[in-house]
Design an enzyme around this catalytic site. Structure first.
Site, mmCIF file in Angstrom:
data_model
loop_
_atom_site.group_PDB
_atom_site.id
_atom_site.type_symbol
_atom_site.label_atom_id
_atom_site.label_comp_id
_atom_site.label_asym_id
_atom_site.label_seq_id
_atom_site.Cartn_x
_atom_site.Cartn_y
_atom_site.Cartn_z
ATOM 1 N N GLY A 51 2.105 20.444 -5.674
ATOM 2 C CA GLY A 51 2.556 21.492 -4.771
ATOM 3 C C GLY A 51 1.918 22.815 -5.141
ATOM 4 O O GLY A 51 0.906 22.833 -5.838
ATOM 5 N N CYS A 89 1.646 16.639 -11.379
ATOM 6 C CA CYS A 89 1.248 18.050 -11.266
ATOM 7 C C CYS A 89 2.473 18.951 -11.122
ATOM 8 O O CYS A 89 3.238 19.093 -12.057
ATOM 9 C CB CYS A 89 0.261 18.223 -10.103
ATOM 10 S SG CYS A 89 -0.565 19.822 -10.148
ATOM 11 N N TYR A 90 2.711 19.526 -9.956
ATOM 12 C CA TYR A 90 3.909 20.343 -9.764
ATOM 13 C C TYR A 90 5.150 19.523 -10.123
ATOM 14 O O TYR A 90 6.137 20.049 -10.629
ATOM 15 C CB TYR A 90 3.971 20.792 -8.303
ATOM 16 C CG TYR A 90 5.049 21.792 -7.995
ATOM 17 C CD1 TYR A 90 4.844 23.145 -8.177
ATOM 18 C CD2 TYR A 90 6.288 21.366 -7.506
ATOM 19 C CE1 TYR A 90 5.833 24.063 -7.884
ATOM 20 C CE2 TYR A 90 7.287 22.282 -7.212
ATOM 21 C CZ TYR A 90 7.056 23.629 -7.406
ATOM 22 O OH TYR A 90 8.038 24.536 -7.115
ATOM 23 N N HIS A 101 -3.626 14.274 -11.505
ATOM 24 C CA HIS A 101 -3.337 13.623 -10.215
ATOM 25 C C HIS A 101 -3.831 12.172 -10.211
ATOM 26 O O HIS A 101 -4.982 11.920 -9.880
ATOM 27 C CB HIS A 101 -4.044 14.376 -9.080
ATOM 28 C CG HIS A 101 -3.440 15.696 -8.761
ATOM 29 N ND1 HIS A 101 -2.416 15.842 -7.852
ATOM 30 C CD2 HIS A 101 -3.702 16.932 -9.233
ATOM 31 C CE1 HIS A 101 -2.070 17.121 -7.776
ATOM 32 N NE2 HIS A 101 -2.841 17.799 -8.602
ATOM 33 N N GLU A 161 -3.305 10.037 -8.041
ATOM 34 C CA GLU A 161 -3.527 9.555 -6.674
ATOM 35 C C GLU A 161 -4.935 9.831 -6.163
ATOM 36 O O GLU A 161 -5.338 9.248 -5.163
ATOM 37 C CB GLU A 161 -2.481 10.160 -5.724
ATOM 38 C CG GLU A 161 -2.678 11.625 -5.353
ATOM 39 C CD GLU A 161 -2.115 12.609 -6.381
ATOM 40 O OE1 GLU A 161 -1.976 12.232 -7.565
ATOM 41 O OE2 GLU A 161 -1.840 13.761 -5.998
ATOM 42 N N SER A 185 -5.744 1.099 26.215
ATOM 43 C CA SER A 185 -6.994 1.822 26.483
ATOM 44 C C SER A 185 -8.204 1.112 25.901
ATOM 45 O O SER A 185 -9.336 1.448 26.224
ATOM 46 C CB SER A 185 -6.906 3.216 25.859
ATOM 47 O OG SER A 185 -6.913 3.093 24.445
ATOM 48 N N ASP A 204 -5.261 1.911 18.308
ATOM 49 C CA ASP A 204 -3.807 2.019 18.243
ATOM 50 C C ASP A 204 -3.129 1.286 19.401
ATOM 51 O O ASP A 204 -2.208 0.496 19.192
ATOM 52 C CB ASP A 204 -3.374 3.494 18.224
ATOM 53 C CG ASP A 204 -4.029 4.249 17.083
ATOM 54 O OD1 ASP A 204 -4.534 3.581 16.159
ATOM 55 O OD2 ASP A 204 -4.057 5.493 17.114
ATOM 56 N N LYS A 220 -3.316 4.696 9.374
ATOM 57 C CA LYS A 220 -4.394 4.141 10.195
ATOM 58 C C LYS A 220 -5.027 2.888 9.568
ATOM 59 O O LYS A 220 -5.294 1.907 10.263
ATOM 60 C CB LYS A 220 -5.480 5.211 10.404
ATOM 61 C CG LYS A 220 -6.522 4.843 11.429
ATOM 62 C CD LYS A 220 -6.053 5.175 12.829
ATOM 63 C CE LYS A 220 -7.066 4.869 13.890
ATOM 64 N NZ LYS A 220 -6.641 5.376 15.199
#
Ligand code: XMP
Length: 516
Positions: A57, A84-85, A172, A174, A226, A230, A372
């Protein structure tokens, strides 16, 4: 969202990292959701998560208005991992000390694991690369914690109190730059928390199918198809869940790329046996768009006509109660989930659909807890072809915004042929899909050329290919000259009516990805 899966809640302290953390957790095959940082201990208990992760953060826990968690969350006995934060929040609330400092640490740092690394870091090599992005750091750990790693600048790069199941890193894990980051996340989830890696494609599909069946019962559902990723995955999933209770409406505006409309019909009608209404509206669109050159007016006409046709079809069907939408989890987060107003989102999306007076359908959003990449994996698992699962972003108004100026069938056909060559050649070269989006544009000019002994006066084609992560910014792709040469040759030789090819070397900003 109920999934029946063990869930990790990611407390979002406002950094861009929360989504990334949630995705990494799911890559470790454990379901995760993002919740606001100030979620109450009571709410956490009610949701009964398997574990919590505190995201990074803003720079300082001491800053005015810095986000703070409900400290009681740390005493629920649920395993917590802070990044981190998050390590600083843990230290702050549990009696550690965070000295104010002016020396930050940003970017790569060498992580040194101390002793056996404790539960979280055992087995991680003694020295490896990690990614840091902080100014403050913990000076004294809270009582009960031991320090398990450091860097040259940060004395407490990781700490833990196994007896209270609390773990934290200043770096981090991640981000991809942290060499053993995903290993650390997996260690926490699988070994420390004991969450089984069950968030697999098969389970995602089963969960969603079950939820959809519960939600719609015997009702009928309509879905606008379409050909994009998605809406295709929504259709395939709903079909799996409720079969013939689903009707898909494919409004074919004649502005799709070469063979795309045929592919949609082939896949959904012939392969999946979906009840498909294929509305061939090319003539209708061509006459509405005749002489229109303004890009925004083109968009408006195309959008309004789409909904007019869609609702004509939808209201002609008997007893439809639901309208399916391909809303994804990042849309949910961005439209309010993050601010703790998860319900506000349904409204904002709802409002995007221009229901005609007196017409109403309830919305069903079967992908609203998926990222996604998960949507693509679900699509592949359900048997959708590669061309659909890995389809590039393609604007709703289609080729209408790639034929610059007024639109005619002839121009659309020219563009379709050139675009097919561009896509074929770049796809062949870009096997690992490094290029984000590529296509051809037909500008509204002609230029002089010479072919054989003949003077020509014909259209040019512009090739656009960009590298991007999210379409917000983009850089023009550094395609090899040989590839550009091959596309140029093929387009001029194979597309009668094109006598020149240019490559667009503009990034975004200042350009946009599309030309209109
Ligand atoms: P720009 O041109 O704004 O495009 O850099 C960013 C991304 O959005 C796509 N795009 C659209 N998508 N309707 C859509 O559904 C539109 O009107 C539209 N305009 C641009 C574009 O293809 C790129 O991926």
């Amino acid at each position: 969202m109920q999934t029946g899966q063990p869930t990790v809640l990611v407390l979002d302290f406002g950094a861009q990292y929360a989504q990334l953390i949630a995705r990494r957790v799911r890559e470790a095959r454990v379901y995760s959701e993002i919740v606001p940082f100030d979620i109450s201990a009571e709410e956490v208990r009610r949701r009964d998560p398997a574990a919590l992760i505190l995201s990074g953060g803003p720079a300082s826990v001491y800053a005015d208005g810095a986000p703070h968690m409900d400290p009681a969350v740390l005493t629920l006995g649920i395993p917590v991992l802070g990044f981190c934060y998050g390590i600083q929040e843990m230290a702050l609330h549990l009696g550690g000390d965070i000295p104010r400092t002016d020396i930050g640490e940003y970017g790569y740092a060498e992580l040194e694991v101390l002793g056996d690394g404790g539960e979280l870091l055992s087995g991680i090599p003694e020295r490896s690369q990690c990614w840091m992005s902080h100014r403050d750091s913990v000076g004294t750990p809270p009582p009960g914690f031991s320090v398990t790693a450091r860097t040259a600048t940060t004395a407490i790069a990781a700490m833990e109190d196994g007896s209270r199941r609390l773990y934290a890193t200043q770096f981090h894990p991640e981000v991809a730059h942290t060499e053993h980051g995903q290993e650390i996340i997996k260690r926490f989830l699988h070994d420390i928390v004991g969450a089984a890696p069950t968030w697999t494609m098969v389970n995602i599909i089963e969960d969603t199918v079950e939820r959809v069946r519960e939600q719609v019962g015997e009702d009928r559902v309509i879905c606008a198809l379409s050909g994009g990723v998605d809406s295709s995955v929504v259709a395939a999933l709903l079909h799996r869940a409720i079969g013939d209770q689903l009707t898909c409406v494919f409004v074919d505006h004649g502005l799709l790329r070469l063979d795309e409309a045929e592919e949609v019909v082939r896949v959904f009608r012939d392969q999946f046996h979906v009840d498909l209404v294929h509305v061939q509206a090319e003539e209708r669109y061509l006459s509405l768009l005749a002489g229109v050159t303004d890009p925004e007016l083109k968009r408006r006409i195309i959008g309004e006509e789409f909904w007019r046709i869609f609702f004509e079809e939808a209201t002609a069907l008997e007893g439809v109660k639901w309208l399916a939408q391909g809303t994804l989890y990042p849309d949910v987060i961005e439209s309010g989930g993050r601010a703790g107003k998860a319900t506000a989102k349904i409204k904002s999306h709802h409002n995007l659909i221009p229901f005609p007076d007196g017409v109403h359908f309830d919305l069903i959003e079967p992908l609203s807890n998926l990222f996604k990449d998960e949507v693509r994996a679900v699509g592949a698992e359900l048997g959708l072809p590669d061309e659909i699962v890995h389809r590039q972003p393609f604007p709703g108004p289609g080729l209408a915004v790639r034929v610059i100026g007024d639109i005619t069938r002839e121009k659309l056909d020219l563009l379709r042929k050139a675009d097919a060559i561009v896509r074929e050649e770049i796809a062949e070269w870009d096997r690992d899909r490094q290029v984000w989006q590529y296509f051809a544009v037909l500008p509204d000019i002609r230029s002089v050329g010479v072919m054989g002994d003949e003077r020509t006066y014909a259209h040019p084609i512009i090739i656009r290919a960009v590298a991007s992560a999210d379409a917000m910014t983009a850089d023009w792709a550094r395609l090899p000259h040989e590839l550009l040469a091959k596309m140029s040759n093929r387009i001029i030789n194979e597309v009668d009516g094109i006598n020149r090819v240019a490559y667009d070397i503009t990034s975004k900003p200042p350009g946009t990805i599309e030309w209109e």
